[in-house]
Design a protein around this motif. Structure first.
Motif, mmCIF file in Angstrom:
data_model
loop_
_atom_site.group_PDB
_atom_site.id
_atom_site.type_symbol
_atom_site.label_atom_id
_atom_site.label_comp_id
_atom_site.label_asym_id
_atom_site.label_seq_id
_atom_site.Cartn_x
_atom_site.Cartn_y
_atom_site.Cartn_z
ATOM 1 N N ASP A 34 0.885 -0.909 -0.046
ATOM 2 C CA ASP A 34 0.234 0.219 -0.192
ATOM 3 C C ASP A 34 0.664 1.150 0.052
ATOM 4 O OD1 ASP A 34 -1.610 2.424 -0.046
ATOM 5 O OD2 ASP A 34 -2.535 1.468 2.279
ATOM 6 N N TRP A 35 0.721 2.163 -1.257
ATOM 7 C CA TRP A 35 1.999 3.057 -1.546
ATOM 8 C C TRP A 35 1.142 4.034 -0.679
ATOM 9 C CZ3 TRP A 35 5.081 3.490 -6.543
ATOM 10 C CH2 TRP A 35 5.988 2.146 -6.430
ATOM 11 N N THR A 36 0.628 4.523 -0.614
ATOM 12 C CA THR A 36 -0.663 5.662 0.441
ATOM 13 C C THR A 36 0.125 5.315 1.849
ATOM 14 O OG1 THR A 36 -2.667 4.677 1.844
ATOM 15 C CG2 THR A 36 -2.300 5.384 -1.185
ATOM 16 N N GLN A 37 0.651 4.485 2.937
ATOM 17 C CA GLN A 37 1.561 4.196 4.015
ATOM 18 C C GLN A 37 2.809 4.824 3.799
ATOM 19 O OE1 GLN A 37 -0.748 4.226 5.926
ATOM 20 N NE2 GLN A 37 -2.328 4.211 5.087
ATOM 21 N N PRO A 38 3.340 5.154 4.786
ATOM 22 C CA PRO A 38 4.658 5.435 4.541
ATOM 23 C C PRO A 38 5.691 4.254 5.233
ATOM 24 C CG PRO A 38 3.716 6.213 6.900
ATOM 25 C CD PRO A 38 2.983 5.661 6.397
ATOM 26 N N HIS A 39 6.418 4.201 4.858
ATOM 27 C CA HIS A 39 7.422 2.971 4.845
ATOM 28 C C HIS A 39 9.591 3.333 5.002
ATOM 29 C CE1 HIS A 39 9.005 3.798 0.881
ATOM 30 N NE2 HIS A 39 10.292 2.935 0.738
ATOM 31 N N PRO A 40 9.724 2.810 5.668
ATOM 32 C CA PRO A 40 11.444 2.650 6.092
ATOM 33 C C PRO A 40 12.291 3.242 4.607
ATOM 34 C CG PRO A 40 10.778 0.569 6.721
ATOM 35 C CD PRO A 40 9.454 0.914 5.620
ATOM 36 N N MET A 41 13.293 3.922 4.901
ATOM 37 C CA MET A 41 14.376 4.246 3.407
ATOM 38 C C MET A 41 14.716 3.127 3.400
ATOM 39 S SD MET A 41 15.810 6.900 2.209
ATOM 40 C CE MET A 41 15.439 8.913 3.382
ATOM 41 N N PRO A 42 14.643 2.671 2.170
ATOM 42 C CA PRO A 42 14.865 1.625 1.555
ATOM 43 C C PRO A 42 17.144 1.603 1.765
ATOM 44 C CG PRO A 42 14.703 2.782 0.040
ATOM 45 C CD PRO A 42 14.169 3.887 0.808
ATOM 46 N N GLY A 80 10.117 -4.241 1.180
ATOM 47 C CA GLY A 80 9.202 -3.154 0.891
ATOM 48 C C GLY A 80 9.542 -2.108 -0.173
ATOM 49 N N TYR A 81 10.529 -2.290 -1.097
ATOM 50 C CA TYR A 81 11.321 -1.553 -1.756
ATOM 51 C C TYR A 81 10.180 -1.160 -3.425
ATOM 52 C CZ TYR A 81 15.342 -0.069 -4.810
ATOM 53 O OH TYR A 81 16.514 0.889 -5.476
ATOM 54 N N ARG A 82 10.178 0.708 -3.510
ATOM 55 C CA ARG A 82 9.015 0.513 -3.720
ATOM 56 C C ARG A 82 9.447 1.177 -5.312
ATOM 57 N NH1 ARG A 82 5.178 3.479 0.226
ATOM 58 N NH2 ARG A 82 4.899 2.042 1.475
ATOM 59 N N VAL A 83 9.241 0.397 -7.153
ATOM 60 C CA VAL A 83 10.182 0.790 -7.943
ATOM 61 C C VAL A 83 8.469 1.235 -8.818
ATOM 62 C CG1 VAL A 83 11.019 0.389 -9.712
ATOM 63 C CG2 VAL A 83 11.626 -0.636 -7.380
ATOM 64 N N VAL A 84 9.038 2.045 -9.496
ATOM 65 C CA VAL A 84 7.935 2.375 -10.686
ATOM 66 C C VAL A 84 8.438 2.047 -12.161
ATOM 67 C CG1 VAL A 84 6.758 3.202 -12.198
ATOM 68 C CG2 VAL A 84 6.949 4.233 -10.027
ATOM 69 N N GLY A 130 5.336 11.475 -9.494
ATOM 70 C CA GLY A 130 4.271 11.733 -8.566
ATOM 71 C C GLY A 130 4.080 10.605 -7.521
ATOM 72 N N MET A 131 4.274 9.190 -7.182
ATOM 73 C CA MET A 131 4.396 8.042 -6.648
ATOM 74 C C MET A 131 5.290 8.179 -6.017
ATOM 75 S SD MET A 131 2.934 5.729 -9.976
ATOM 76 C CE MET A 131 2.586 4.281 -9.512
ATOM 77 N N LYS A 132 6.073 8.893 -5.831
ATOM 78 C CA LYS A 132 7.314 8.364 -5.158
ATOM 79 C C LYS A 132 8.048 7.342 -4.811
ATOM 80 C CE LYS A 132 5.256 13.038 -2.414
ATOM 81 N NZ LYS A 132 5.852 13.516 -2.986
ATOM 82 N N PRO A 133 8.346 7.032 -5.895
ATOM 83 C CA PRO A 133 8.929 4.886 -5.887
ATOM 84 C C PRO A 133 10.102 5.387 -5.265
ATOM 85 C CG PRO A 133 8.899 5.907 -8.044
ATOM 86 C CD PRO A 133 8.233 7.679 -7.500
ATOM 87 N N ASP A 134 10.775 4.070 -4.433
ATOM 88 C CA ASP A 134 12.216 4.465 -4.224
ATOM 89 C C ASP A 134 13.253 4.323 -5.071
ATOM 90 O OD1 ASP A 134 11.299 3.857 -1.331
ATOM 91 O OD2 ASP A 134 11.256 1.902 -2.153
ATOM 92 N N LEU A 135 12.336 4.272 -6.051
ATOM 93 C CA LEU A 135 13.640 4.052 -7.700
ATOM 94 C C LEU A 135 12.282 3.764 -8.764
ATOM 95 C CD1 LEU A 135 16.454 3.927 -8.906
ATOM 96 C CD2 LEU A 135 16.247 1.724 -8.937
ATOM 97 N N ILE A 136 13.011 4.968 -10.147
ATOM 98 C CA ILE A 136 12.264 4.581 -11.155
ATOM 99 C C ILE A 136 12.825 4.295 -12.388
ATOM 100 C CG2 ILE A 136 11.182 5.679 -13.565
ATOM 101 C CD1 ILE A 136 10.303 8.369 -11.555
ATOM 102 N N VAL A 137 12.700 2.732 -13.117
ATOM 103 C CA VAL A 137 13.324 2.110 -13.338
ATOM 104 C C VAL A 137 12.819 2.448 -15.051
ATOM 105 C CG1 VAL A 137 14.788 0.606 -14.738
ATOM 106 C CG2 VAL A 137 14.308 0.381 -12.280
ATOM 107 N N SER A 138 13.809 2.897 -16.175
ATOM 108 C CA SER A 138 13.516 3.250 -17.176
ATOM 109 C C SER A 138 13.482 2.062 -18.812
ATOM 110 C CB SER A 138 14.138 4.687 -17.943
ATOM 111 O OG SER A 138 13.631 4.570 -19.541
ATOM 112 N N ALA A 139 12.685 1.557 -18.667
ATOM 113 C CA ALA A 139 12.848 1.167 -19.987
ATOM 114 C C ALA A 139 12.798 1.548 -21.485
ATOM 115 C CB ALA A 139 12.646 -0.834 -19.895
#
Length: 229
Positions: A34-42, A80-84, A130-139
Motif C-alpha cells: 500500500d503506497w499510501t502508507q509510509p515505509h522505511p528508507m530502503p 518494501g522496496y518500491r519501484v516504478v 508523483g508516485m514517490k517510489p524509491d526508484l524509477i526504472v526506465s526501459a
C-alpha cells in the motif's frame, strides 16, 4: 446434510475466494504493498563483491565503471522496496528489458508499479515521480530525451536507465548498458554499435540487478558498463 445445503456452502466458498482475488487485484493486498502508507528508507541487504568498483577510487560523476560479472549478486533491496517501471515502445529489446525487471521484482519481492508512457513521455515520467517510489526504472530508447529534460529538476528522485543512458546525467540518474545498447538520445539515433540481438536474457537481468545494487550503495550518476556479460 442435504444436497441443497452442500451446494449452498460450495457457492459461499466460491464467492469468498473470488472476493479475495478481487481485493488483491485492486491493490488491497499486504500492507507493504500500500503506497499510501509510509515505509522505511530502503537499504542494501548484502554488500557488493570484489571487482564491482575500484576500492581505491570512488567513481566520478558521469563516469563509467565495468564491474566484474556477478559482483552484484549478493545485493538485494530491503523489504518494501518500491519501484516504478517506466516503459515506452514495443520492440524486442524493450520487451526483453521489461521482462527482466518484472522477473527481478518477483524474485526480490519488490513492490512494482508499471507506467506505459508511449504517448506523452514527459507526462509519464511526471506521473511516476508523483508516485514517490524509491526508484524509477526506465526501459525503452524513446524515453531517453524526455528523461534528460525532467530528471535534473527532481534530484531527490533516483532513476535507473536500463539498456540505454542519458548523455549528461545528474547525480540521480544511473545507467546500465553495453556496446550494443548504448543509445544516448539527443537526436543522434542509435549508434553504429547498436545491436538488438545483444539484449539477451542474461544481460538484461544483469542490467537491473547491477544497476539496483549500485543505487542501493549510493553509487549513482554513473554508467555501469556490462560488455563482459
Amino acid at each position: 446434510m442435504t444436497r441443497r445445503t452442500i451446494a449452498l456452502r460450495a457457492l459461499i466458498r466460491a464467492v469468498a475466494t473470488l472476493a479475495a482475488v478481487a481485493a488483491v487485484s485492486a491493490g488491497c493486498g499486504s500492507p507493504s504493498d500500500d503506497w499510501t502508507q509510509p515505509h522505511p528508507m530502503p537499504t542494501a541487504v548484502g554488500v557488493l563483491g570484489a571487482g564491482f568498483v575500484d576500492p581505491s577510487a570512488t567513481p566520478t560523476p558521469e563516469g563509467t565503471v565495468t564491474p566484474k560479472p556477478g559482483s552484484w549478486n549478493d545485493v538485494h533491496p530491503s523489504k518494501g522496496y518500491r519501484v516504478v517501471l517506466l516503459t515506452a515502445g514495443h520492440d524486442a529489446p524493450t520487451n526483453a528489458l521489461i521482462k527482466a525487471v518484472q522477473d527481478w521484482a518477483v524474485e526480490e519481492d519488490v513492490s512494482l508499479r508499471t507506467i506505459a508512457a508511449d504517448g506523452d513521455h514527459v507526462a509519464g515520467i511526471t506521473k511516476a515521480i508523483g508516485m514517490k517510489p524509491d526508484l524509477i526504472v526506465s526501459a525503452g530508447n524513446d524515453l531517453v530525451d524526455a528523461l534528460a529534460v525532467v530528471t535534473a529538476s527532481h534530484l531527490s528522485q533516483q532513476f535507473l536507465v536500463v539498456g540505454a543512458e542519458v548523455a549528461e546525467p545528474t547525480q540521480n540518474v544511473t545507467a546500465s548498458d553495453w556496446s550494443g545498447a548504448s543509445f544516448r538520445g539527443e537526436g543522434l539515433g542509435a549508434s553504429s554499435a547498436y545491436d538488438p540481438a545483444s539484449f539477451t536474457e542474461q544481460r538484461c537481468a544483469a542490467a537491473i540487478r547491477a544497476g539496483v545494487a549500485a543505487v542501493l550503495h549510493n553509487l549513482t550518476g554513473i554508467v555501469i558498463w556490462l560488455d563482459k556479460i
